[in-house]
Design a protein around this motif. Structure first.
Motif, PDB file in Angstrom:
ATOM      1  N   VAL A  25     -75.990 -72.460  55.797  1.00  0.00           N
ATOM      2  CA  VAL A  25     -75.331 -73.583  55.133  1.00  0.00           C
ATOM      3  C   VAL A  25     -75.010 -73.207  53.688  1.00  0.00           C
ATOM      4  CG1 VAL A  25     -75.690 -75.935  54.272  1.00  0.00           C
ATOM      5  CG2 VAL A  25     -76.248 -75.374  56.639  1.00  0.00           C
ATOM      6  N   SER A  26     -75.938 -72.573  53.000  1.00  0.00           N
ATOM      7  CA  SER A  26     -75.673 -72.190  51.614  1.00  0.00           C
ATOM      8  C   SER A  26     -74.564 -71.147  51.524  1.00  0.00           C
ATOM      9  CB  SER A  26     -76.944 -71.683  50.933  1.00  0.00           C
ATOM     10  OG  SER A  26     -77.340 -70.441  51.467  1.00  0.00           O
ATOM     11  N   ARG A  27     -74.508 -70.222  52.473  1.00  0.00           N
ATOM     12  CA  ARG A  27     -73.426 -69.229  52.484  1.00  0.00           C
ATOM     13  C   ARG A  27     -72.077 -69.880  52.786  1.00  0.00           C
ATOM     14  NH1 ARG A  27     -72.310 -64.621  50.831  1.00  0.00           N
ATOM     15  NH2 ARG A  27     -71.474 -63.864  52.789  1.00  0.00           N
ATOM     16  N   ILE A  28     -72.051 -70.837  53.707  1.00  0.00           N
ATOM     17  CA  ILE A  28     -70.801 -71.527  54.029  1.00  0.00           C
ATOM     18  C   ILE A  28     -70.322 -72.343  52.830  1.00  0.00           C
ATOM     19  CG2 ILE A  28     -69.794 -73.352  55.462  1.00  0.00           C
ATOM     20  CD1 ILE A  28     -71.523 -72.224  57.781  1.00  0.00           C
ATOM     21  N   ILE A  29     -71.237 -73.017  52.150  1.00  0.00           N
ATOM     22  CA  ILE A  29     -70.863 -73.785  50.968  1.00  0.00           C
ATOM     23  C   ILE A  29     -70.356 -72.847  49.869  1.00  0.00           C
ATOM     24  CG2 ILE A  29     -71.799 -75.190  49.074  1.00  0.00           C
ATOM     25  CD1 ILE A  29     -73.606 -76.508  51.194  1.00  0.00           C
ATOM     26  N   THR A  30     -70.989 -71.686  49.738  1.00  0.00           N
ATOM     27  CA  THR A  30     -70.642 -70.753  48.664  1.00  0.00           C
ATOM     28  C   THR A  30     -69.336 -70.025  48.919  1.00  0.00           C
ATOM     29  OG1 THR A  30     -72.992 -70.420  48.243  1.00  0.00           O
ATOM     30  CG2 THR A  30     -71.492 -68.809  47.317  1.00  0.00           C
ATOM     31  N   VAL A  31     -69.171 -69.426  50.098  1.00  0.00           N
ATOM     32  CA  VAL A  31     -68.007 -68.573  50.343  1.00  0.00           C
ATOM     33  C   VAL A  31     -67.063 -69.107  51.411  1.00  0.00           C
ATOM     34  CG1 VAL A  31     -69.210 -66.496  49.607  1.00  0.00           C
ATOM     35  CG2 VAL A  31     -69.202 -67.109  52.022  1.00  0.00           C
ATOM     36  N   ARG A  34     -64.786 -68.473  56.698  1.00  0.00           N
ATOM     37  CA  ARG A  34     -63.993 -67.256  56.917  1.00  0.00           C
ATOM     38  C   ARG A  34     -64.531 -66.039  56.172  1.00  0.00           C
ATOM     39  NH1 ARG A  34     -59.246 -68.238  59.649  1.00  0.00           N
ATOM     40  NH2 ARG A  34     -58.609 -70.408  59.698  1.00  0.00           N
ATOM     41  N   LYS A  35     -65.347 -66.250  55.160  1.00  0.00           N
ATOM     42  CA  LYS A  35     -65.866 -65.128  54.365  1.00  0.00           C
ATOM     43  C   LYS A  35     -67.306 -64.776  54.718  1.00  0.00           C
ATOM     44  CE  LYS A  35     -62.477 -64.810  51.162  1.00  0.00           C
ATOM     45  NZ  LYS A  35     -62.047 -63.894  50.176  1.00  0.00           N
ATOM     46  N   LEU A  36     -67.812 -65.308  55.814  1.00  0.00           N
ATOM     47  CA  LEU A  36     -69.160 -64.928  56.228  1.00  0.00           C
ATOM     48  C   LEU A  36     -69.178 -63.449  56.588  1.00  0.00           C
ATOM     49  CD1 LEU A  36     -70.299 -67.950  58.432  1.00  0.00           C
ATOM     50  CD2 LEU A  36     -70.974 -67.416  56.099  1.00  0.00           C
TER      51      LEU A  36
END
Length: 148
Positions: A25-31, A34-36
């Motif tokens: 969730v923190s990665r999705i909010i941050t980037v 599509r940028k995972l």
């Protein structure tokens, strides 16, 4: 005692899954989705493997009475009746134990690979649209893999 193991194993699984979800969730909010990176997707695989390992450990105790062929002398093995219930439980418990060891090994290597990708991602930087450039001369991947 078996109840304590079940509670502990599934509590640790729940904590692990919550941490993985919070990370994603923190990665999705941050980037954004599509940028995972590959390490983000490997964490999902690691969560599934950890769940499989926990279930395998539970099944050994719940269905096979914790029995397997380990810690048996050759004389004890020879004394088992191949048509008996204990032989069946030990055979199935051993199969389940081997599955658990396999899943554990794959989980460890999945987490190692995830760490390698993560640290490689940390050591690359993008400067105003240029290609990626190394910011460290030391190859972090080799530093992690060589000792292990």
């Amino acid at each position: 005692m078996a109840e304590n193991f079940v509670a502990e194993a599934f509590s640790l699984l729940a904590i692990g899954i919550v941490i993985i979800v919070l990370r994603l969730v923190s990665r999705i909010i941050t980037v954004g989705v599509r940028k995972l990176a590959a390490d983000d997707f490997l964490m999902i695989v690691a969560g599934c493997l950890y769940a499989a390992e926990t279930v395998a450990a539970y099944v050994v105790g719940a269905y096979w009475d914790g029995l397997a062929n380990n810690s048996m002398t050759p004389a004890q093995r020879a004394a088992l009746d191949p048509n008996g219930h204990e032989w069946y439980l030990r055979r199935r418990g051993s199969q389940n134990q081997l599955f658990g060891w396999l899943v554990y090994t794959v989980l460890l290597w999945t987490l190692k690979t995830c760490m390698l990708i993560f640290f490689t991602r940390l050591t690359w930087v993008t400067r105003s649209g240029e290609d990626h450039e190394r910011i460290h001369d030391i190859d972090v991947r080799q530093g992690i893999m060589l000792p292990t």
